[in-house]
Motif scaffolding. Sequence first.
Motif, PDB file in Angstrom:
ATOM      1  N   PRO A  39       0.781  -1.400  -0.003  1.00 27.97           N
ATOM      2  CA  PRO A  39       0.013   0.162   0.003  1.00 27.97           C
ATOM      3  C   PRO A  39       0.845   1.332   0.070  1.00 27.97           C
ATOM      4  N   LEU A  40       1.929   1.394   0.704  1.00 25.47           N
ATOM      5  CA  LEU A  40       2.771   2.502   0.720  1.00 25.47           C
ATOM      6  C   LEU A  40       3.490   2.524  -0.764  1.00 25.47           C
ATOM      7  N   THR A  41       3.904   1.494  -1.268  1.00 29.59           N
ATOM      8  CA  THR A  41       4.416   1.812  -2.751  1.00 29.59           C
ATOM      9  C   THR A  41       3.297   2.135  -3.700  1.00 29.59           C
ATOM     10  N   GLU A  42       2.041   1.582  -3.653  1.00 27.39           N
ATOM     11  CA  GLU A  42       1.069   2.316  -4.322  1.00 27.39           C
ATOM     12  C   GLU A  42       0.995   3.705  -4.371  1.00 27.39           C
ATOM     13  N   ALA A  43       0.913   4.162  -2.961  1.00 28.86           N
ATOM     14  CA  ALA A  43       0.707   5.601  -2.553  1.00 28.86           C
ATOM     15  C   ALA A  43       1.741   6.240  -3.165  1.00 28.86           C
ATOM     16  N   LEU A  44       3.004   5.831  -3.281  1.00 25.92           N
ATOM     17  CA  LEU A  44       4.321   6.741  -3.811  1.00 25.92           C
ATOM     18  C   LEU A  44       3.920   6.785  -5.051  1.00 25.92           C
ATOM     19  N   ALA A  45       3.466   5.842  -5.848  1.00 24.79           N
ATOM     20  CA  ALA A  45       3.116   5.895  -7.241  1.00 24.79           C
ATOM     21  C   ALA A  45       2.154   6.967  -7.556  1.00 24.79           C
ATOM     22  N   GLY A  46       1.112   6.807  -6.878  1.00 21.25           N
ATOM     23  CA  GLY A  46       0.002   7.718  -6.898  1.00 21.25           C
ATOM     24  C   GLY A  46       0.399   9.213  -6.891  1.00 21.25           C
ATOM     25  N   PHE A  47       1.314   9.466  -5.651  1.00 21.62           N
ATOM     26  CA  PHE A  47       1.698  10.671  -5.420  1.00 21.62           C
ATOM     27  C   PHE A  47       2.566  11.569  -6.888  1.00 21.62           C
ATOM     28  N   LEU A  48       3.510  10.527  -7.234  1.00 17.64           N
ATOM     29  CA  LEU A  48       4.399  10.821  -8.300  1.00 17.64           C
ATOM     30  C   LEU A  48       3.518  11.256  -9.531  1.00 17.64           C
ATOM     31  N   SER A  49       2.398  10.413  -9.737  1.00 19.09           N
ATOM     32  CA  SER A  49       1.487  10.569 -10.924  1.00 19.09           C
ATOM     33  C   SER A  49       0.843  11.913 -10.722  1.00 19.09           C
ATOM     34  N   ALA A  50       0.411  12.244  -9.370  1.00 20.42           N
ATOM     35  CA  ALA A  50      -0.138  13.500  -9.172  1.00 20.42           C
ATOM     36  C   ALA A  50       0.377  14.698  -9.545  1.00 20.42           C
ATOM     37  N   GLN A  51       1.688  14.493  -9.454  1.00 21.19           N
ATOM     38  CA  GLN A  51       2.859  15.458  -9.704  1.00 21.19           C
ATOM     39  C   GLN A  51       3.223  15.583 -11.177  1.00 21.19           C
ATOM     40  N   GLY A  52       2.343  14.835 -12.133  1.00 22.09           N
ATOM     41  CA  GLY A  52       2.705  14.989 -13.398  1.00 22.09           C
ATOM     42  C   GLY A  52       3.942  13.988 -13.940  1.00 22.09           C
ATOM     43  N   ALA A  53       4.342  13.082 -13.324  1.00 24.20           N
ATOM     44  CA  ALA A  53       5.554  12.148 -13.465  1.00 24.20           C
ATOM     45  C   ALA A  53       4.978  11.117 -14.333  1.00 24.20           C
ATOM     46  N   ALA A  54       5.802  10.787 -15.406  1.00 24.97           N
ATOM     47  CA  ALA A  54       5.192   9.330 -16.164  1.00 24.97           C
ATOM     48  C   ALA A  54       5.591   8.214 -15.329  1.00 24.97           C
ATOM     49  N   VAL A  55       4.781   7.442 -14.394  1.00 29.36           N
ATOM     50  CA  VAL A  55       5.146   6.389 -13.546  1.00 29.36           C
ATOM     51  C   VAL A  55       4.819   5.008 -14.284  1.00 29.36           C
ATOM     52  N   GLU A  56       5.690   4.170 -14.359  1.00 30.52           N
ATOM     53  CA  GLU A  56       5.525   2.685 -14.580  1.00 30.52           C
ATOM     54  C   GLU A  56       5.705   1.922 -13.357  1.00 30.52           C
ATOM     55  N   MET A  57       4.863   1.052 -13.147  1.00 27.03           N
ATOM     56  CA  MET A  57       5.237  -0.163 -11.833  1.00 27.03           C
ATOM     57  C   MET A  57       5.409  -1.511 -12.620  1.00 27.03           C
ATOM     58  N   ILE A  58       6.157  -2.136 -11.749  1.00 26.52           N
ATOM     59  CA  ILE A  58       6.505  -3.647 -12.068  1.00 26.52           C
ATOM     60  C   ILE A  58       6.586  -4.303 -10.613  1.00 26.52           C
ATOM     61  N   TRP A  59       5.507  -5.317 -10.528  1.00 29.66           N
ATOM     62  CA  TRP A  59       5.459  -5.902  -9.592  1.00 29.66           C
ATOM     63  C   TRP A  59       5.837  -7.493  -9.551  1.00 29.66           C
ATOM     64  N   HIS A  60       6.498  -8.252  -8.523  1.00 28.36           N
ATOM     65  CA  HIS A  60       6.538  -9.493  -8.390  1.00 28.36           C
ATOM     66  C   HIS A  60       5.883 -10.089  -7.437  1.00 28.36           C
ATOM     67  N   PRO A  61       5.705 -11.272  -7.307  1.00 30.20           N
ATOM     68  CA  PRO A  61       4.770 -11.819  -6.241  1.00 30.20           C
ATOM     69  C   PRO A  61       5.566 -12.147  -4.675  1.00 30.20           C
ATOM     70  N   GLY A  62       6.795 -11.654  -4.981  1.00 29.78           N
ATOM     71  CA  GLY A  62       7.696 -11.888  -3.718  1.00 29.78           C
ATOM     72  C   GLY A  62       7.840 -11.206  -2.925  1.00 29.78           C
ATOM     73  N   GLY A  63       9.075 -11.098  -2.032  1.00 32.98           N
ATOM     74  CA  GLY A  63       9.320  -9.969  -0.815  1.00 32.98           C
ATOM     75  C   GLY A  63      10.329  -8.811  -1.366  1.00 32.98           C
ATOM     76  N   HIS A  64      11.253  -8.823  -0.529  1.00 34.47           N
ATOM     77  CA  HIS A  64      12.121  -7.650  -0.950  1.00 34.47           C
ATOM     78  C   HIS A  64      13.383  -7.984  -1.638  1.00 34.47           C
ATOM     79  N   GLU A  65      13.387  -9.204  -2.144  1.00 35.82           N
ATOM     80  CA  GLU A  65      14.688  -9.526  -3.089  1.00 35.82           C
ATOM     81  C   GLU A  65      14.221  -8.861  -4.361  1.00 35.82           C
ATOM     82  N   ILE A  66      15.528  -9.124  -5.333  1.00 35.65           N
ATOM     83  CA  ILE A  66      15.344  -8.268  -6.561  1.00 35.65           C
ATOM     84  C   ILE A  66      15.269  -9.591  -7.568  1.00 35.65           C
ATOM     85  N   ARG A  67      14.433  -9.443  -8.531  1.00 35.41           N
ATOM     86  CA  ARG A  67      14.090 -10.634  -9.534  1.00 35.41           C
ATOM     87  C   ARG A  67      14.403 -10.223 -10.894  1.00 35.41           C
TER      88      ARG A  67
END
Length: 200
Positions: A157-185
């Motif tokens: 939810p905090l990640t989504e809130a950040l994306a929403g904030f950036l989009s509201a500022q006019g930034a072009a935001v892309e989001m990529i999710w994976h089903p895991g945790g804090h690791e980089i995939r």
Amino acid sequence: MSYFAARTEGREGAPLLFTFHGTGGDETQFHGLGGQLFPGAHVVSPRGDVSEMGHARYFRRTGEGIYNMEDLARRTEAMATFIETETAQTRADRVIGLGYSNGANILASVAFARPDLVDDLILMHPLIPWSPDPVPGLAGRRVLITAGRQDPICPAPLTEALAGFLSAQGAAVEMIWHPGGHEIRQDELTAIQGFLGSGA
């Protein structure tokens, strides 16, 4: 303000790519990856100058997800000065920032304070547990956020809130999710490659 940093000189006229490590990492964590993701780019990777029980970070915190906001403000200003100086030295026309976890957080904080400094932001597993003030200067900036749906350190939810904030500022935001945790995939790295290529 200066930082101990790894530097790789790129081609003349090439973009400048900053990489920012996570807690416990150092300047080598993403430096080589930066050159692989964007061959020919100038790559600068500063080491965080805060020690948390021997682990390098970019700013202080008092607990998981609880930031020392005064320290964050000071170190954000210092990092902004570092980025500005490095950019002037390379004379790059395009500046890219890539940060993971704590590195993503300092990069985001710099973007909030000085949105003019970095053109493209790659925020891997960021955690921004406060509500930033509006930043009109982020309009037109490109941002890629990568995250894990089950990340115990950076709740979705905090990640989504950040994306929403950036989009509201006019930034072009892309989001990529994976089903895991804090690791980089691998799918995150693939998305970063595509993001970097699409901004060329």
